[in-house]
Scaffold this motif. Structure first.
Motif, short mmCIF file in Angstrom:
data_model
loop_
_atom_site.label_atom_id
_atom_site.label_comp_id
_atom_site.label_asym_id
_atom_site.label_seq_id
_atom_site.Cartn_x
_atom_site.Cartn_y
_atom_site.Cartn_z
N UNK A 168 0.74 -1.31 0.34
CA UNK A 168 -0.10 -0.01 -0.26
C UNK A 168 0.90 0.54 0.13
N UNK A 169 0.06 2.10 -0.09
CA UNK A 169 0.44 3.87 -0.34
C UNK A 169 -0.11 4.16 0.60
N UNK A 170 0.75 4.92 1.35
CA UNK A 170 0.40 6.65 2.26
C UNK A 170 0.33 7.78 1.00
N UNK A 171 -0.17 8.81 0.82
CA UNK A 171 -0.32 10.08 0.06
C UNK A 171 -0.27 11.02 0.61
N UNK A 172 0.96 11.70 0.68
CA UNK A 172 1.31 12.63 1.37
C UNK A 172 0.53 14.08 0.94
N UNK A 173 -0.73 14.69 2.26
CA UNK A 173 -1.17 15.74 1.88
C UNK A 173 -1.98 15.61 0.29
N UNK A 174 -2.76 15.03 0.43
CA UNK A 174 -3.70 14.94 -1.32
C UNK A 174 -4.03 15.81 -1.59
N UNK A 175 -4.45 17.03 -0.35
CA UNK A 175 -5.42 18.02 -1.33
C UNK A 175 -4.53 19.48 -1.55
N UNK A 176 -3.25 18.32 -1.53
CA UNK A 176 -2.14 19.80 -2.34
C UNK A 176 -2.03 19.32 -3.91
N UNK A 177 -2.85 18.41 -4.28
CA UNK A 177 -2.61 17.44 -5.75
C UNK A 177 -3.56 18.57 -6.43
N UNK A 178 -3.63 19.80 -7.09
CA UNK A 178 -4.47 20.73 -7.77
C UNK A 178 -4.72 19.93 -8.46
N UNK A 179 -5.76 19.47 -9.35
CA UNK A 179 -5.80 19.08 -10.65
C UNK A 179 -7.59 19.29 -10.74
N UNK A 180 -7.84 19.81 -11.83
CA UNK A 180 -8.65 20.37 -13.05
C UNK A 180 -8.60 19.84 -13.85
N UNK A 181 -8.33 18.58 -14.31
CA UNK A 181 -8.77 17.43 -15.23
C UNK A 181 -10.22 16.72 -14.65
N UNK A 239 -7.30 3.79 -10.57
CA UNK A 239 -7.72 2.82 -11.73
C UNK A 239 -6.89 1.78 -11.92
N UNK A 240 -5.40 2.78 -11.99
CA UNK A 240 -4.35 1.85 -11.86
C UNK A 240 -3.67 0.55 -11.21
N UNK A 241 -3.77 1.60 -10.11
CA UNK A 241 -3.63 0.34 -9.11
C UNK A 241 -4.44 -0.94 -9.30
N UNK A 242 -5.78 -0.84 -8.90
CA UNK A 242 -7.18 -1.58 -8.85
C UNK A 242 -5.90 -2.30 -9.71
N UNK A 243 -6.09 -1.87 -11.23
CA UNK A 243 -4.81 -3.52 -12.22
C UNK A 243 -4.05 -4.15 -12.00
N UNK A 244 -3.19 -3.20 -10.85
CA UNK A 244 -2.13 -3.99 -10.58
C UNK A 244 -2.18 -5.00 -9.66
N UNK A 245 -3.70 -4.72 -8.98
CA UNK A 245 -3.71 -5.61 -7.65
C UNK A 245 -4.47 -7.09 -8.25
N UNK A 246 -5.05 -6.39 -9.12
CA UNK A 246 -5.74 -8.21 -9.95
C UNK A 246 -4.60 -8.84 -10.55
N UNK A 247 -3.92 -7.85 -11.15
CA UNK A 247 -2.61 -8.45 -11.80
C UNK A 247 -1.61 -9.63 -10.49
N UNK A 248 -1.16 -8.74 -9.75
CA UNK A 248 -0.93 -9.35 -8.92
C UNK A 248 -1.33 -10.30 -7.81
N UNK A 249 -2.51 -10.40 -7.92
CA UNK A 249 -3.25 -10.94 -6.87
C UNK A 249 -3.05 -10.98 -5.24
N UNK A 250 -3.28 -9.60 -4.95
CA UNK A 250 -3.40 -9.29 -3.80
C UNK A 250 -3.43 -8.34 -3.55
N UNK A 251 -4.09 -7.76 -2.23
CA UNK A 251 -4.57 -6.66 -2.47
C UNK A 251 -3.66 -5.41 -2.45
N UNK A 252 -4.04 -4.27 -2.59
CA UNK A 252 -3.52 -2.75 -2.46
C UNK A 252 -3.43 -1.42 -1.78
N UNK A 253 -3.85 -1.11 -1.36
CA UNK A 253 -4.06 -0.06 -0.41
C UNK A 253 -4.09 1.21 -0.28
#
Length: 601
Positions: free
Chosen positions: A250-263, A273-287
């Motif tokens: 798993x990854x702890x994402x620092x201060x996501x409120x500072x990820x300014x993204x209007x996309x 989405x991409x971590x979920x896909x990796x979890x399916x491929x690796x066959x283990x939970x990823x948080x």
């Protein structure tokens, strides 16, 4: 050598060359402003990469700059990069199938101060202590390459490289492997919202930072401006590197409120989405666990419901409410949670609603803050603590609760944390009430930056009314040394006694499904502000806390919950031997806690 290992994205460059093992090669621009070296003899793709020192000469600059995707910086953040073949490590964790966050307990640590040696290999020697404690995950504060030998790691400039003084990437693989062999998951703290001030040459290559958005650390990472597709790819590829090359869980994402993204698709949703896909491929939970100051349910709401779909987020509201009840502090951001504003009302609301600020007025912020969680939100999606690196290290002196609270009071806090409906997280040494502080420290070699860091720290706390003489100099090596855990403290009876409390609480949490139930709607509270007692139910278990310095008698709700059992409830856990129960009354010594349950028929 495979040319692709030295490809580089550099839209701002008009000329690129790469220096590899002392030889310079011209580069040619390809699609989307990527550059490839010319004249390298390709090797067998199946052959090991080996170690090669390299750097890039941008335009007419003859000083080689490190690779933004560098996997090693053995000479520091200003030196040449070095290749690293992650696939060469022989893993021994084939039996590891991963661990979901739900029902888990996290242990946060800083590699540089967890042991005297301050390395990943030295940390391996302490893993059996964590296994004996009973935690499920080890969360490492940032290990990306940063300037200087020691620091917190949040001013990193090479996200793909493991800090060399910690042992580099190979030692990191050994650490994760050792954790998995002991049944421990690994969560890595990553900083995607800004870059440190020293060794940051990314702007010479391309628009990694955006002038159109700013954060507390300066220009924001370019997630939605011109040429931002490759910057987003840079971030997401880094996340995938941790879960694939280093097997983290798993990854702890620092201060996501500072990820300014209007996309249209926010970077957090794309990452999930991409971590979920990796979890399916690796066959283990990823948080994915966000640190967010927004109290915004969309962070953890499902994508179908308009959320980002992250696994969990930190909840400061729990910490603040618990801290006020334990210490009585009510200044700064604790003002909103002060008992004088309504007794235990803040703690009660947090335990039953998840967020305290859910659209309510924050007097500290002088505005409304937050939004209510959905009634169906699983409580384990909120990661909570009574101590963590921020809440200790961002105090002027870096003082832990153990400096002002007795072991008995700390045990009350531990009971509140471990019996809460959320995902508990401990900070290293908390389990025995470590007496060493965790102060803010740095080791910038540049005199100007070192001075600015020290003066800025003092000025920051002066604005908050702290005496400048109380603020340790972050550049003083003693500040770093003071922050190292002293494992010899475990030889003291009062420290080993508190450790036993934490062990028993963790066993209790794992043994009783009521304590890991995800439903906030099942939590009910009875509090007496005048007596300073607080009681809450988790299913058929009643948790009783005496925050006062006097003996208290607390009513047990036998008639309400336990009518189908014998009237005398069973004492399942107590922080001390003097807790007694008779009929419908529990006698609670000063600063004590207990958990009661029904006796089986």
């Amino acid at each position: 050598m495979r040319d692709s290992r030295f490809d580089i994205w550099a839209p701002r460059a008009s000329r690129m060359r790469v220096l590899i093992d002392g030889e310079t090669y011209d580069m040619v621009r390809t699609d989307e402003s990527w550059w490839q070296p010319v004249g390298l003899a390709p090797l067998d793709p199946e052959a090991p990469l080996g170690e090669h020192d390299y750097g890039y000469l941008i335009d007419n600059d003859d000083t080689p700059r490190p690779d933004p995707r560098s996997r090693r910086q053995p000479a520091g953040v200003h030196g040449l990069s070095r290749t690293f073949d992650a696939s060469s490590y022989q893993w021994h964790d084939d039996a590891w199938t991963g661990r979901q966050l739900a029902g888990g307990i996290i242990y946060e640590l800083h590699v540089g101060t967890f042991t005297v040696d301050g390395t990943l290999d030295a940390a391996i020697d302490k893993l059996d202590h964590l296994v004996d404690l009973g935690v499920d995950f080890v969360e490492l504060m940032p290990v990306n390459a940063f300037n200087g030998d020691h620091g917190w790691g949040y001013d990193g400039v090479y996200w793909y490289a493991v800090h060399e003084p910690y042992g580099g990437p190979l030692a990191y693989q050994r650490f994760v492997d050792a954790c998995h062999q002991r049944g421990l998951g690994v969560i890595q703290d990553v900083v995607y919202n800004h870059l440190g001030p020293s060794g940051n040459y990314l702007g010479m290559y391309g628009p990694y930072l955006s002038g159109q958005h700013t954060t507390a650390w300066g220009d924001a990472v370019n997630l939605d401006g011109f040429d931002s597709d490759q910057v987003r790819r840079y971030l997401i590829d880094n996340a995938l590197m941790w879960v694939t090359d280093f097997h983290v869980d798993g990854l702890r994402l620092d201060a996501v409120h500072a990820l300014v993204d209007t996309a249209a698709t926010h970077i957090l949703e794309q990452l999930a989405n991409e971590i979920d896909a990796a979890s399916a491929h690796l066959r283990r939970p990823l948080s994915l666990i966000a640190e967010s100051d927004l109290n915004a349910p969309r962070t953890i709401a499902t994508r179908d419901a308009g959320g980002y779909g992250l696994t969990a987020q930190w909840s400061d509201d729990f910490h603040h409410a618990a801290h006020v009840c334990l210490t009585g502090e009510d200044d700064g951001y604790y003002e909103d949670f002060a008992e004088s504003r309504g007794g235990f009302s803040a703690l009660e609301k947090v335990l039953t609603k998840g967020f305290y600020h859910d659209g309510s007025v924050s007097t500290f912020r002088r505005r409304h803050h937050g939004r209510p969680l959905s009634a169906n939100t699983r409580a384990w999606r909120l990661v909570v603590s009574t101590q963590n690196h921020d809440q200790i290290g961002n105090r002027a002196r870096g003082d832990r609760l153990s400096e002002s609270l007795s072991p008995e009071q700390l045990a009350v806090g531990a009971t509140l944390l471990m019996c809460s409906p959320f995902t508990p997280m401990l900070f290293m040494g908390e389990e025995w009430g470590a007496l060493t502080p965790f102060q803010f420290f740095s080791s910038h070699p540049e005199p100007e930056l070192a001075q600015a860091t020290s003066e800025g720290r003092i000025a920051e706390f002066a604005r908050m009314g702290w005496d400048a003489t109380e603020v340790p100099n972050p550049q003083d090596p003693d500040t770093y040394r003071r922050s190292m855990l002293d494992w010899m403290e475990l030889d003291r009876p009062e420290r080993s006694g508190l450790l036993d409390v934490y062990r028993r609480l963790i066993r209790l949490r794992h043994a009783h499904p009521e304590l890991s139930s995800p439903w906030l709607r099942d939590v009910t509270v009875t509090a007496d502000a005048a007596q300073r007692t607080f009681s809450f139910w988790r299913g058929d278990l009643q948790v009783v806390l005496n925050f006062s310095d006097a003996v208290r008698e607390v009513a047990l709700d036998v008639d309400v919950r336990w009518t189908k059992y014998r009237e005398q409830p069973e004492l399942l856990f107590a922080t001390c031997d003097d807790v007694a129960v008779e009929g419908e009354l529990a006698t609670m010594p000063p600063h004590s806690a207990a958990v009661f349950g029904p006796q089986a028929p």
